[in-house]
Structures are given as structure tokens and as C-alpha cells.
Write an enzyme that holds these catalytic residues in place. Structure first.
Site, mmCIF file in Angstrom:
data_model
loop_
_atom_site.group_PDB
_atom_site.id
_atom_site.type_symbol
_atom_site.label_atom_id
_atom_site.label_comp_id
_atom_site.label_asym_id
_atom_site.label_seq_id
_atom_site.Cartn_x
_atom_site.Cartn_y
_atom_site.Cartn_z
ATOM 1 N N ARG A 136 103.967 -37.640 168.103
ATOM 2 C CA ARG A 136 104.050 -36.910 166.832
ATOM 3 C C ARG A 136 103.007 -37.492 165.881
ATOM 4 O O ARG A 136 102.727 -38.688 165.894
ATOM 5 C CB ARG A 136 105.445 -37.064 166.228
ATOM 6 C CG ARG A 136 105.620 -36.286 164.943
ATOM 7 C CD ARG A 136 107.011 -36.480 164.366
ATOM 8 N NE ARG A 136 107.122 -35.836 163.077
ATOM 9 C CZ ARG A 136 108.042 -36.151 162.181
ATOM 10 N NH1 ARG A 136 108.937 -37.093 162.441
ATOM 11 N NH2 ARG A 136 108.090 -35.521 161.024
ATOM 12 N N HIS A 137 102.451 -36.654 165.046
ATOM 13 C CA HIS A 137 101.458 -37.078 164.048
ATOM 14 C C HIS A 137 101.993 -38.182 163.141
ATOM 15 O O HIS A 137 103.203 -38.413 163.050
ATOM 16 C CB HIS A 137 101.017 -35.877 163.200
ATOM 17 C CG HIS A 137 102.150 -35.260 162.437
ATOM 18 N ND1 HIS A 137 102.670 -35.806 161.287
ATOM 19 C CD2 HIS A 137 102.879 -34.154 162.681
ATOM 20 C CE1 HIS A 137 103.663 -35.059 160.840
ATOM 21 N NE2 HIS A 137 103.810 -34.038 161.681
ATOM 22 N N GLY A 138 101.085 -38.838 162.423
ATOM 23 C CA GLY A 138 101.461 -39.853 161.441
ATOM 24 C C GLY A 138 102.132 -39.246 160.217
ATOM 25 O O GLY A 138 102.199 -38.021 160.052
ATOM 26 N N GLU A 139 102.601 -40.108 159.362
ATOM 27 C CA GLU A 139 103.348 -39.715 158.158
ATOM 28 C C GLU A 139 102.507 -38.850 157.209
ATOM 29 O O GLU A 139 101.328 -39.105 157.000
ATOM 30 C CB GLU A 139 103.784 -40.976 157.419
ATOM 31 C CG GLU A 139 104.534 -40.702 156.137
ATOM 32 C CD GLU A 139 104.731 -41.964 155.330
ATOM 33 O OE1 GLU A 139 105.831 -42.539 155.400
ATOM 34 O OE2 GLU A 139 103.769 -42.381 154.633
ATOM 35 N N TRP A 151 104.700 -34.777 152.633
ATOM 36 C CA TRP A 151 105.931 -33.989 152.713
ATOM 37 C C TRP A 151 106.979 -34.656 153.592
ATOM 38 O O TRP A 151 108.166 -34.459 153.374
ATOM 39 C CB TRP A 151 105.634 -32.573 153.191
ATOM 40 C CG TRP A 151 105.088 -31.684 152.092
ATOM 41 C CD1 TRP A 151 104.657 -32.077 150.851
ATOM 42 C CD2 TRP A 151 104.936 -30.272 152.141
ATOM 43 N NE1 TRP A 151 104.233 -30.993 150.133
ATOM 44 C CE2 TRP A 151 104.395 -29.868 150.897
ATOM 45 C CE3 TRP A 151 105.181 -29.313 153.102
ATOM 46 C CZ2 TRP A 151 104.110 -28.549 150.599
ATOM 47 C CZ3 TRP A 151 104.896 -27.979 152.809
ATOM 48 C CH2 TRP A 151 104.376 -27.608 151.566
ATOM 49 N N ASN A 152 106.571 -35.464 154.582
ATOM 50 C CA ASN A 152 107.565 -36.242 155.327
ATOM 51 C C ASN A 152 108.272 -37.195 154.370
ATOM 52 O O ASN A 152 109.499 -37.307 154.376
ATOM 53 C CB ASN A 152 106.922 -37.062 156.448
ATOM 54 C CG ASN A 152 106.337 -36.252 157.578
ATOM 55 O OD1 ASN A 152 105.389 -36.706 158.224
ATOM 56 N ND2 ASN A 152 106.852 -35.061 157.857
ATOM 57 N N GLY A 205 106.166 -27.491 158.600
ATOM 58 C CA GLY A 205 105.911 -26.296 159.385
ATOM 59 C C GLY A 205 104.430 -26.071 159.602
ATOM 60 O O GLY A 205 103.682 -26.996 159.890
ATOM 61 N N ARG A 240 97.090 -32.892 160.020
ATOM 62 C CA ARG A 240 97.868 -34.117 160.230
ATOM 63 C C ARG A 240 97.858 -34.543 161.693
ATOM 64 O O ARG A 240 97.772 -35.732 161.995
ATOM 65 C CB ARG A 240 99.290 -33.956 159.684
ATOM 66 C CG ARG A 240 100.106 -32.823 160.279
ATOM 67 C CD ARG A 240 101.362 -32.585 159.432
ATOM 68 N NE ARG A 240 102.243 -31.565 159.959
ATOM 69 C CZ ARG A 240 102.227 -30.288 159.597
ATOM 70 N NH1 ARG A 240 101.340 -29.851 158.712
ATOM 71 N NH2 ARG A 240 103.103 -29.437 160.111
ATOM 72 N N GLU A 280 102.383 -26.299 164.761
ATOM 73 C CA GLU A 280 103.820 -26.347 164.458
ATOM 74 C C GLU A 280 104.363 -24.950 164.184
ATOM 75 O O GLU A 280 103.632 -24.038 163.773
ATOM 76 C CB GLU A 280 104.071 -27.251 163.242
ATOM 77 C CG GLU A 280 105.516 -27.369 162.783
ATOM 78 C CD GLU A 280 106.475 -27.960 163.815
ATOM 79 O OE1 GLU A 280 106.683 -27.337 164.875
ATOM 80 O OE2 GLU A 280 107.038 -29.029 163.544
#
Length: 178
Positions: A8-11, A14-15, A22, A60, A84
Site C-alpha cells: 500500500r502507498h505511504g501516508e 487524508w489518511n 478513493g 500517492r 483506487e
């Protein structure tokens, strides 16, 4: 036997803010860039070998993949099917809202202008079926949490509740065997 690693991508901002990203193109935070660099180093340290990195076109994931590629020297290319899920009206809203949790139970719903979970699964399953054909290759996919759920469901049966609850942390590495 072919192998697949999912990252999964980095932070992102919005995380941190607990918002649904999305298909909205949200950049990595400074920590997100650092996580991607550390993931590249971890791949080298653990001796993970791959033929190619495929990544989502969203910035991202693209930036995460590029950091990993620079460190590991594994060639990387954008794969549009790894984008996504488009959550329509839910994007930028709180990811833990009761309304969104309820909306996710409807796998055929397009989320008012978005993409249904069934259509998402179709494009990811098609990609995985293609990758599986080349039994001697190992791939690293760099994408998103929604994609991670679909990939997990490709490799193991899940209840709807397990599917909805399953996810990976930013820059977590998950291994699968075809």
C-alpha cells in the site's frame, strides 16, 4: 510458481485526517515519502527479488513505487487498473462514518457517481489472472487499501464482514503465491 507482493502507498494527508481518498489524487505526506524509502530499503535487506513493479496512476502510489524502484533497481511501470475505487459522493468524507460503512455493504452500488465493488473486483481479478499466467515472474503491486482488499479476496475466501474490515497499513508488504 509466480509470486506477488502487494504494498500500500505511504501516508497521505487524508489518511491522517481519516478521510476517504478513493480516486481523488492526494499526495504523500513527508512521512509517506519516508515510509516509501524505508520500504525500498526493507525489500533490499530482505532479499526480495521481483521482475517488475506495477503501480497505480494516482500520485500517492506512483511516488511510493518510484521511491521503491530507485532503491531496489526493479523496473516500474504504471498500471491503470490499479487505480483506487472511485467512491463517488463518499470521497473526502470520514472513512469510519456509519453511512459509509453501510454503503460499502452494497457491492453492486456505484456510490452516486463512483465505481461499484463488483466492477473494481472485475478489473483487479482480470489483472491478477494475466499476471498469474507468467509462472516464472514475480511482481510487486503498489496501490491502495481498496485494491488490497480485492487482492486478498482473490487469494482467499472472505465473508462480506471480513472483506470490509480487511486492510493493510501504509507501506506494509504482503506476499502471495499464485
Amino acid at each position: 510458481m509466480g509470486k506477488l507482493y502487494f504494498i500500500r502507498h505511504g501516508e497521505t494527508v487524508w489518511n491522517v485526517e481519516n478521510k476517504i481518498c478513493g480516486a481523488t489524487d492526494i499526495e504523500l505526506t513527508e512521512l509517506g515519502h519516508k515510509q516509501a524509502i524505508e520500504t525500498g530499503k526493507k525489500i533490499v535487506e530482505e532479499g526480495i527479488k521481483a521482475d517488475e513493479i506495477l503501480y497505480s496512476p494516482l500520485i500517492r502510489a506512483a511516488d511510493t513505487a518510484k521511491h521503491i524502484s530507485e532503491i531496489t533497481k526493479i523496473p516500474a511501470r504504471m498500471e491503470p487498473r490499479l487505480k483506487e475505487q472511485n467512491f463517488g459522493k463518499w470521497e473526502s468524507t470520514p472513512r469510519d462514518s456509519e453511512e459509509f460503512k453501510k454503503a460499502k455493504e452494497f457491492f453492486a452500488s456505484s456510490h452516486d457517481g463512483g465505481e461499484s465493488t463488483l466492477r473494481l473486483a472485475q478489473r483487479i481479478y482480470n489483472l491478477l489472472d494475466e499476471l498469474k499466467k507468467d509462472k516464472d515472474k514475480t511482481y510487486i503491486l503498489v496501490a491502495h487499501n481498496g485494491i488490497a482488499r480485492v487482492v486478498e479476496s482473490y487469494f482467499r475466501d472472505m465473508t462480506n464482514e471480513e472483506y470490509a474490515a480487511w486492510g493493510v497499513k501504509n507501506c506494509e508488504i504482503v506476499r502471495y503465491n499464485f
